[in-house]
Design a protein around this motif. Structure first.
Motif, PDB file in Angstrom:
ATOM      1  N   VAL A  58       0.817  -1.217   0.000  1.00  0.00           N
ATOM      2  CA  VAL A  58       0.000   0.000   0.000  1.00  0.00           C
ATOM      3  C   VAL A  58       0.846   1.260   0.000  1.00  0.00           C
ATOM      4  O   VAL A  58       0.409   2.309  -0.418  1.00  0.00           O
ATOM      5  CB  VAL A  58      -0.933   0.031   1.226  1.00  0.00           C
ATOM      6  N   LEU A  59       2.053   1.133   0.495  1.00  0.00           N
ATOM      7  CA  LEU A  59       2.909   2.308   0.603  1.00  0.00           C
ATOM      8  C   LEU A  59       4.081   2.184  -0.360  1.00  0.00           C
ATOM      9  O   LEU A  59       5.216   2.123   0.062  1.00  0.00           O
ATOM     10  CB  LEU A  59       3.439   2.436   2.032  1.00  0.00           C
ATOM     11  N   ASP A  60       3.805   2.130  -1.648  1.00  0.00           N
ATOM     12  CA  ASP A  60       4.908   1.856  -2.558  1.00  0.00           C
ATOM     13  C   ASP A  60       5.788   3.065  -2.809  1.00  0.00           C
ATOM     14  O   ASP A  60       6.773   2.982  -3.517  1.00  0.00           O
ATOM     15  CB  ASP A  60       4.403   1.253  -3.873  1.00  0.00           C
ATOM     16  N   GLY A  61       5.469   4.175  -2.253  1.00  0.00           N
ATOM     17  CA  GLY A  61       6.364   5.305  -2.429  1.00  0.00           C
ATOM     18  C   GLY A  61       6.036   6.395  -1.454  1.00  0.00           C
ATOM     19  O   GLY A  61       4.975   6.389  -0.850  1.00  0.00           O
ATOM     20  N   PRO A  62       6.944   7.308  -1.257  1.00  0.00           N
ATOM     21  CA  PRO A  62       6.669   8.409  -0.361  1.00  0.00           C
ATOM     22  C   PRO A  62       5.645   9.367  -0.966  1.00  0.00           C
ATOM     23  O   PRO A  62       5.530   9.455  -2.184  1.00  0.00           O
ATOM     24  CB  PRO A  62       8.025   9.096  -0.220  1.00  0.00           C
ATOM     25  N   VAL A  63       4.903  10.032  -0.129  1.00  0.00           N
ATOM     26  CA  VAL A  63       4.001  11.074  -0.618  1.00  0.00           C
ATOM     27  C   VAL A  63       4.855  12.305  -0.893  1.00  0.00           C
ATOM     28  O   VAL A  63       5.411  12.886   0.017  1.00  0.00           O
ATOM     29  CB  VAL A  63       2.936  11.423   0.436  1.00  0.00           C
ATOM     30  N   VAL A  64       5.022  12.656  -2.125  1.00  0.00           N
ATOM     31  CA  VAL A  64       5.850  13.807  -2.465  1.00  0.00           C
ATOM     32  C   VAL A  64       4.951  14.902  -3.009  1.00  0.00           C
ATOM     33  O   VAL A  64       4.270  14.715  -4.007  1.00  0.00           O
ATOM     34  CB  VAL A  64       6.913  13.448  -3.516  1.00  0.00           C
ATOM     35  N   LEU A  65       4.938  16.007  -2.346  1.00  0.00           N
ATOM     36  CA  LEU A  65       4.197  17.133  -2.891  1.00  0.00           C
ATOM     37  C   LEU A  65       5.182  17.941  -3.742  1.00  0.00           C
ATOM     38  O   LEU A  65       5.506  19.069  -3.447  1.00  0.00           O
ATOM     39  CB  LEU A  65       3.620  17.988  -1.765  1.00  0.00           C
ATOM     40  N   ALA A  66       5.695  17.316  -4.790  1.00  0.00           N
ATOM     41  CA  ALA A  66       6.708  17.968  -5.613  1.00  0.00           C
ATOM     42  C   ALA A  66       6.111  19.202  -6.269  1.00  0.00           C
ATOM     43  O   ALA A  66       4.911  19.289  -6.492  1.00  0.00           O
ATOM     44  CB  ALA A  66       7.205  17.012  -6.669  1.00  0.00           C
TER      45      ALA A  66
ATOM     46  N   THR B  73      -7.867  14.248  -3.427  1.00  0.00           N
ATOM     47  CA  THR B  73      -7.484  12.837  -3.447  1.00  0.00           C
ATOM     48  C   THR B  73      -8.525  12.001  -4.178  1.00  0.00           C
ATOM     49  O   THR B  73      -8.173  11.121  -4.971  1.00  0.00           O
ATOM     50  CB  THR B  73      -7.358  12.289  -2.001  1.00  0.00           C
ATOM     51  N   ALA B  74      -9.802  12.272  -3.895  1.00  0.00           N
ATOM     52  CA  ALA B  74     -10.858  11.484  -4.518  1.00  0.00           C
ATOM     53  C   ALA B  74     -10.825  11.647  -6.033  1.00  0.00           C
ATOM     54  O   ALA B  74     -10.973  10.669  -6.783  1.00  0.00           O
ATOM     55  CB  ALA B  74     -12.217  11.909  -3.963  1.00  0.00           C
ATOM     56  N   SER B  95      -0.690  20.266  -6.987  1.00  0.00           N
ATOM     57  CA  SER B  95       0.514  19.463  -7.247  1.00  0.00           C
ATOM     58  C   SER B  95       0.233  17.979  -7.043  1.00  0.00           C
ATOM     59  O   SER B  95       0.632  17.140  -7.842  1.00  0.00           O
ATOM     60  CB  SER B  95       1.640  19.867  -6.308  1.00  0.00           C
ATOM     61  N   LEU B  96      -0.473  17.680  -5.961  1.00  0.00           N
ATOM     62  CA  LEU B  96      -0.803  16.291  -5.647  1.00  0.00           C
ATOM     63  C   LEU B  96      -1.573  15.651  -6.802  1.00  0.00           C
ATOM     64  O   LEU B  96      -1.260  14.550  -7.251  1.00  0.00           O
ATOM     65  CB  LEU B  96      -1.652  16.259  -4.376  1.00  0.00           C
ATOM     66  N   PHE B  97      -2.560  16.394  -7.296  1.00  0.00           N
ATOM     67  CA  PHE B  97      -3.371  15.886  -8.386  1.00  0.00           C
ATOM     68  C   PHE B  97      -2.522  15.731  -9.649  1.00  0.00           C
ATOM     69  O   PHE B  97      -2.543  14.696 -10.314  1.00  0.00           O
ATOM     70  CB  PHE B  97      -4.534  16.851  -8.646  1.00  0.00           C
ATOM     71  N   ALA B  98      -1.758  16.782  -9.956  1.00  0.00           N
ATOM     72  CA  ALA B  98      -0.987  16.794 -11.197  1.00  0.00           C
ATOM     73  C   ALA B  98       0.070  15.686 -11.211  1.00  0.00           C
ATOM     74  O   ALA B  98       0.332  15.073 -12.250  1.00  0.00           O
ATOM     75  CB  ALA B  98      -0.346  18.162 -11.392  1.00  0.00           C
ATOM     76  N   ASN B  99       0.656  15.420 -10.041  1.00  0.00           N
ATOM     77  CA  ASN B  99       1.648  14.345  -9.973  1.00  0.00           C
ATOM     78  C   ASN B  99       1.030  12.994 -10.264  1.00  0.00           C
ATOM     79  O   ASN B  99       1.637  12.135 -10.897  1.00  0.00           O
ATOM     80  CB  ASN B  99       2.267  14.298  -8.573  1.00  0.00           C
ATOM     81  N   ARG B 101      -1.918  12.447 -11.961  1.00  0.00           N
ATOM     82  CA  ARG B 101      -2.606  12.304 -13.244  1.00  0.00           C
ATOM     83  C   ARG B 101      -1.845  12.879 -14.438  1.00  0.00           C
ATOM     84  O   ARG B 101      -2.184  12.584 -15.577  1.00  0.00           O
ATOM     85  CB  ARG B 101      -3.989  12.979 -13.190  1.00  0.00           C
ATOM     86  N   GLY B 102      -0.879  13.743 -14.196  1.00  0.00           N
ATOM     87  CA  GLY B 102      -0.114  14.291 -15.308  1.00  0.00           C
ATOM     88  C   GLY B 102      -0.738  15.496 -15.990  1.00  0.00           C
ATOM     89  O   GLY B 102      -0.232  15.975 -17.000  1.00  0.00           O
ATOM     90  N   PHE B 103      -1.853  15.964 -15.487  1.00  0.00           N
ATOM     91  CA  PHE B 103      -2.443  17.198 -16.025  1.00  0.00           C
ATOM     92  C   PHE B 103      -3.182  17.906 -14.888  1.00  0.00           C
ATOM     93  O   PHE B 103      -3.287  17.365 -13.790  1.00  0.00           O
ATOM     94  CB  PHE B 103      -3.379  16.913 -17.199  1.00  0.00           C
ATOM     95  N   MET B 104      -3.666  19.121 -15.174  1.00  0.00           N
ATOM     96  CA  MET B 104      -4.314  19.916 -14.128  1.00  0.00           C
ATOM     97  C   MET B 104      -5.793  19.539 -13.988  1.00  0.00           C
ATOM     98  O   MET B 104      -6.429  19.213 -14.976  1.00  0.00           O
ATOM     99  CB  MET B 104      -4.243  21.408 -14.502  1.00  0.00           C
ATOM    100  N   PRO B 105      -6.338  19.640 -12.792  1.00  0.00           N
ATOM    101  CA  PRO B 105      -7.783  19.461 -12.667  1.00  0.00           C
ATOM    102  C   PRO B 105      -8.503  20.660 -13.276  1.00  0.00           C
ATOM    103  O   PRO B 105      -7.944  21.752 -13.336  1.00  0.00           O
ATOM    104  CB  PRO B 105      -8.003  19.418 -11.146  1.00  0.00           C
ATOM    105  N   ARG B 106      -9.741  20.451 -13.740  1.00  0.00           N
ATOM    106  CA  ARG B 106     -10.500  21.588 -14.272  1.00  0.00           C
ATOM    107  C   ARG B 106     -11.556  22.016 -13.255  1.00  0.00           C
ATOM    108  O   ARG B 106     -12.014  21.208 -12.450  1.00  0.00           O
ATOM    109  CB  ARG B 106     -11.150  21.202 -15.594  1.00  0.00           C
ATOM    110  N   ALA B 107     -11.922  23.278 -13.320  1.00  0.00           N
ATOM    111  CA  ALA B 107     -12.850  23.791 -12.310  1.00  0.00           C
ATOM    112  C   ALA B 107     -13.763  24.847 -12.896  1.00  0.00           C
ATOM    113  O   ALA B 107     -13.428  25.506 -13.881  1.00  0.00           O
ATOM    114  CB  ALA B 107     -12.083  24.400 -11.152  1.00  0.00           C
TER     115      ALA B 107
END
Lengths: 630, 318
Positions: A58-66, B73-74, B95-99, B101-107
């Motif tokens: 479940v934890l295959d990688g760190p949570v990175v807020l890059a 997250t959802a 950033s969390l979303f983009a990492n 999915r590879g693109f930006m969420p739309r709003a």
């Protein structure tokens, strides 16, 4: 006949067992409640522990807020920082030749088109500078050089603050209001943005020396804790918010790197690049008794303070969970309530219980006992709507009445005593209200008027504003005095009833004896009745105090719920009971906030339990006393 | 024939009937729409979906109010179609979303909620600087790093334009469980702590009542609770080149105006599913916006930008 008697005796014995059993059950229930509360609060003080996670899929990688930049940030620059708001956005970065570059643009409607991107003024920075948009000061650009010099620009590139941190460290910006983390080969230190007077600057928050040598470190996703590895293979968890070591263990083979895979799970990497995953259990928020009761210096604080602000926990912020202001608030309100209720309640009890004719007593007692059943929420609402807005503006009249009335009564009594009247003894004390009530009402009005007059003549028409200017104290619309008044009114019936019972229970022959020996009614009350009834009266006061401590609705509606740690009776307060009522439904059951509320509830429980037990013990002593003397 | 004017009160049933006429093409059976998010928006979404259901018979709808913070997250994990948020996503969340999915969420903005700064009507000031709010309400004063303001006299000095009452400033706010408490803390106090002297009230109505009776009071409240017994203040915010701009809540740059959004996942150059698209378009209609107002929020002004339904469809769904 005999068998009937024996049967009755057996039944009596059985009934006795049953009654004793029932009271034992009640006691057990109370004790059970106490144990349940303690049991719920215990996880708060559990020490941290780690368990290895054997199945880390479940934890295959760190949570990175890059920092993945949005498309409006220039794609040519690396390590850029950006800020996006409904009507303004900008980005900035350090260019290859060490200059601050970036642009900002605005739009007129929150959902409209962005227009006119403008460049930030190009500023040359010290070598090795990093840049980051920060929230404090508002929407600013913070740059830190390798040598530890920091400069803060506003969103348009105008310099606002500058200063220096320690040299020879590597710097890391922390999320939210978290500040800057500095690391050298043998230390970690945390710098936070503080204000003192009119100046604001970065100050060292804590410094941690690591003699074993720092190898690698990682900040938790919430920005609350740091894990680091030293050269001996020791893994240490440090609270970012206080600099305290929370946990330390040594792992073999020696660990090279650590990282977070969740808010309470992490991994270690040894020299063979093998990853092991660990889960942290226990209280990660680092709450101990010191943090609950002593002043705490939170991030961004120049000095320690008592703060109760549990919600909402932002990134890089600790929940402010100091219960001292709450306990102080409860105490302040209860003591003020007693100051009002004890003289009135006990005085009335003495008069009704000893001096008043029994036929009147039988009529007035039920009326006052009915008042005890008056719903406090109604009292609170009436006070909040009708009295709270005007309470402070009548302060002068109120103080005048409070001063003049007792004074006037004492003067009137002195005059009465000197009067050569033949029927003084016959009329006695039971006709006292006939004279005292109109006199009291008149004195109240007179005192009120005098207070108002003094205020208008010599205090610029506003007592509190004038005095607060001269002596520098605060006052608020919702204040402890107001709460104390309402709470006092609520507990007067309780105190009255119990104290009256105690006074009335003193055997009449004792007082009659002294009267027959020529003592006056007052003398026999003062020297015979009162000392015997004193434990009962004290029990009444304690019962009133217990009720005031547990009272919720009046405080919720009237107290202003401001959690200050201040004895000033003219400012608002926040009580434990009201806090429980407000916050308990919204506190997640597993969180520290909930557990701290339970601790506060436990403190409340302990206070009322001790006070009530004391009251019961005293009452019992009184009963024994009576049996002994009769 | 005589033309008769019929006045229709726009209750939900009538709106539903109108909707039925409005979209008159075939219903989409066996489709589902999963929506999650903000508690504040829950009543609006419930009202919308009640209408939307009558149009799309057989549509399976899942609506969950789990709070705005759960949306990024959802969406990133694909467990919902549309996420409702009472604030824009933060840069960390994007950033969390983009990492993932590879693109930006739309709003798209669907409603607005404004906080008013209110004082007693006898208070002579008309506007206040945004940073002064921080100096009044916060014990840390993180936004500007200036000293706290404790007396109205000091604000008089700041403005230099009136004889102030000279009494201490009384601050009024909501209890910590209110969303406005957290929002005001983030926007006006830069995330700093409230001053412990702030009086906290369980509801906006009692807060407004307390300020109506306090000449030295100042507090924040939702605009629908403002009445003639209190005075809302305009705000002075920094504008370009060091100038300041005075804005009231109708102004698009009023800083205590929070827009609420529907977020969705749409990879670049792809079409949105028709049911998602229909719902997003519906959120921008005058009817939907009337229901926003009925739930006590402010309608968005942006909806006038989309002239026709076809145009709206184009902007949102493609």
């Amino acid at each position: 006949m005999l068998s009937a008697n024996r049967r009755r005796a057996r039944n009596d014995r059985l009934a006795g067992f049953l009654i004793r059993g029932t009271s034992l059950i009640v006691l057990a229930a109370v004790a059970g409640m106490l144990i349940q509360l303690i049991w719920t609060a215990v996880p708060l003080f559990k020490t941290l522990d780690i368990n290895e996670i054997s199945d880390p899929q479940v934890l295959d990688g760190p949570v990175v807020l890059a920092e993945r930049s949005p498309d409006w940030v220039s794609p040519d620059v690396v390590a850029s920082t950006w800020l996006e708001q409904p009507s303004r956005r900008s980005w900035a970065a350090v260019s290859a030749d060490g200059r601050l570059i970036g642009e900002f643009s605005e739009r007129t409607t929150p959902d409209g088109e962005w227009s006119n991107p403008r460049n930030l003024p190009s500023i040359s920075l010290a070598p090795g500078s990093m840049v980051r948009f920060v929230r404090t000061p508002r929407d600013s650009l913070l740059t830190v050089s390798a040598a530890g010099a920091y400069r803060i620009f506003n969103a348009e590139g105008v310099l606002s603050h500058e200063g220096t941190l320690k040299p020879n460290q590597t710097w890391q910006f922390l999320t939210g209001a978290g500040g800057i983390l500095g690391a050298s080969f043998d230390s970690l230190d945390h710098w936070h943005w503080v204000r003192s007077g009119d100046a604001a600057y970065f100050e060292e928050h804590w410094y941690l020396s690591i003699p074993q040598g720092l190898k690698h470190w990682s900040v938790s996703p919430e920005g609350k804790n740091i894990l680091f590895v030293d050269n001996n293979g020791g893994v240490t968890l440090v609270s970012l918010l206080t600099g305290e070591q929370l946990f330390h263990y040594v792992q073999r083979p020696s660990v090279n790197a650590v990282g977070w895979s969740g808010s309470n799970s992490f991994f270690t990497e040894d020299e063979h690049n093998t990853r092991r995953h660990w889960a942290l259990t226990g209280n990660l928020d680092n709450i101990d008794l010191e943090r609950l009761f002593a002043p705490v210096q939170y991030v961004n604080d120049a000095e320690g303070a008592y703060v109760w602000q549990p919600l909402p926990p932002a990134l890089g912020q600790a929940a402010r969970l100091s219960i001292t202001p709450l306990l102080l608030g409860t105490l302040k309100a209860s003591v003020l309530a007693l100051l009002l209720a004890v003289p009135i309640g006990v005085g009335a009890a003495a008069f009704v219980g000893y001096f008043m004719r029994p036929s009147y007593r039988n009529r007035i007692k039920p009326v006052i006992e009915m008042l005890a059943a008056f719903p406090t929420v109604v009292l609170g609402a009436v006070f909040a709507l009708l009295i709270a807005p005007y309470f402070l503006s009548f302060m002068a009249s109120w103080l005048g009445a409070l001063l003049i009335t007792p004074l006037g009564i004492i003067i009137a009594a002195t005059i009465w005593r000197r009067l050569p009247s033949a029927n003084k003894l016959e009329s006695g004390f039971s006709s006292l209200p006939l004279w005292l009530l109109p006199l009291g009402a008149m004195l109240l009005l007179l005192g009120g008027y005098l207070g108002h007059y003094v205020e208008a003549q010599w205090l610029n028409g506003d007592l509190l504003a004038t005095l607060s200017l001269a002596y520098e104290f605060d006052y608020q619309q919702r204040n402890a005095l107001l709460v104390g008044t309402a709470l006092g009114i609520a507990i007067i019936p309780t105190i009255f009833t119990v104290a009256e019972d105690a006074i009335n229970a003193v055997p009449k022959p004792m007082a009659s004896g002294s009267l027959a020996l020529g003592a006056s009614q007052w003398l026999s009350f003062r020297t015979i009745v009162f000392p015997i009834a004193a434990p009962g009266i004290f029990a009444a006061v304690l019962l009133g105090f217990g009720r005031a401590v547990g009272e919720t609705m009046i405080l919720l509606l009237l107290s202003g719920n401001a959690a200050n740690a201040d004895w000033n009776p003219l400012i608002a307060l926040r009580s434990v009971a009201a806090t429980l009522a407000i916050e308990m439904p919204d506190a997640p059951v597993e969180g520290s906030h909930f557990h701290v509320l339970i601790v506060a509830a436990l403190a409340l429980f302990a206070i009322s339990f001790i006070v009530n037990t004391l009251a019961q013990l005293l009452k019992r002593r009184l009963t024994k006393h009576r049996v002994y003397t009769v | 024939m005589k033309a008769r004017l019929v006045t229709l009160s726009l209750d939900r049933k009538t709106i539903a009937l109108l909707m039925l006429c409005f979209f008159s093409h075939s219903s989409l059976a066996q489709q589902s729409l999963r929506i999650t998010g903000s508690d504040t928006l829950a009543p609006v979404l419930t009202a919308w979906l009640e209408v939307f259901k009558t149009r799309h018979i057989g549509l399976r709808i899942e609506l969950q109010s789990t709070g705005s913070a759960t949306v990024p997250t959802a969406l990133a994990e694909g467990t919902v179609d549309i996420g409702a948020m009472s604030r824009p996503m933060t840069s960390d969340e994007i950033s969390l979303f983009a990492n993932r999915r590879g693109f930006m969420p739309r709003a798209i903005a669907i409603a607005r909620d404004s906080l008013a700064i209110i004082v007693h009507p006898s208070n002579p000031i008309r506007d206040i600087a945004l940073n002064d709010l921080d100096r009044i309400f916060s014990r840390q004063v993180l936004c500007s790093g200036s000293s706290p303001l404790v007396n109205w006299r000091e604000i008089g000095q700041v403005d230099g334009n009136f004889e102030s009452p000279g009494s201490p400033i009384d601050t009024f706010g909501r209890t910590a469980t209110s969303g406005s408490y957290g929002y005001f803390k983030q926007v006006a106090l830069c995330g700093g702590d409230y001053d412990p002297s702030m009086m906290e009230f369980e509801g906006f109505a009692s807060l407004v009542d307390a300020i109506a009776n306090s000449e030295s009071g100042i507090g924040y409240t939702g605009f629908r609770w403002v009445d003639q017994r209190v005075k809302p203040l305009a705000l002075r915010i920094p504008a370009a080149e060091g100038a300041t701009l005075t804005v009231d809540h109708m102004h698009p740059r009023y800083p205590l105006n929070r827009s609420m959004y529907l977020y969705w996942v749409q990879a670049p150059n792809t079409q949105l599913s028709s049911i998602q698209c229909e719902f997003l378009v519906f959120s921008q209609t005058a009817m939907a916006q009337q229901m926003v107002v009925a739930e006590g929020l402010t309608a968005i002004t942006g909806s006038a930008d989309y002239q026709s339904r076809a145009q709206r469809h184009h902007v949102i769904c493609e």
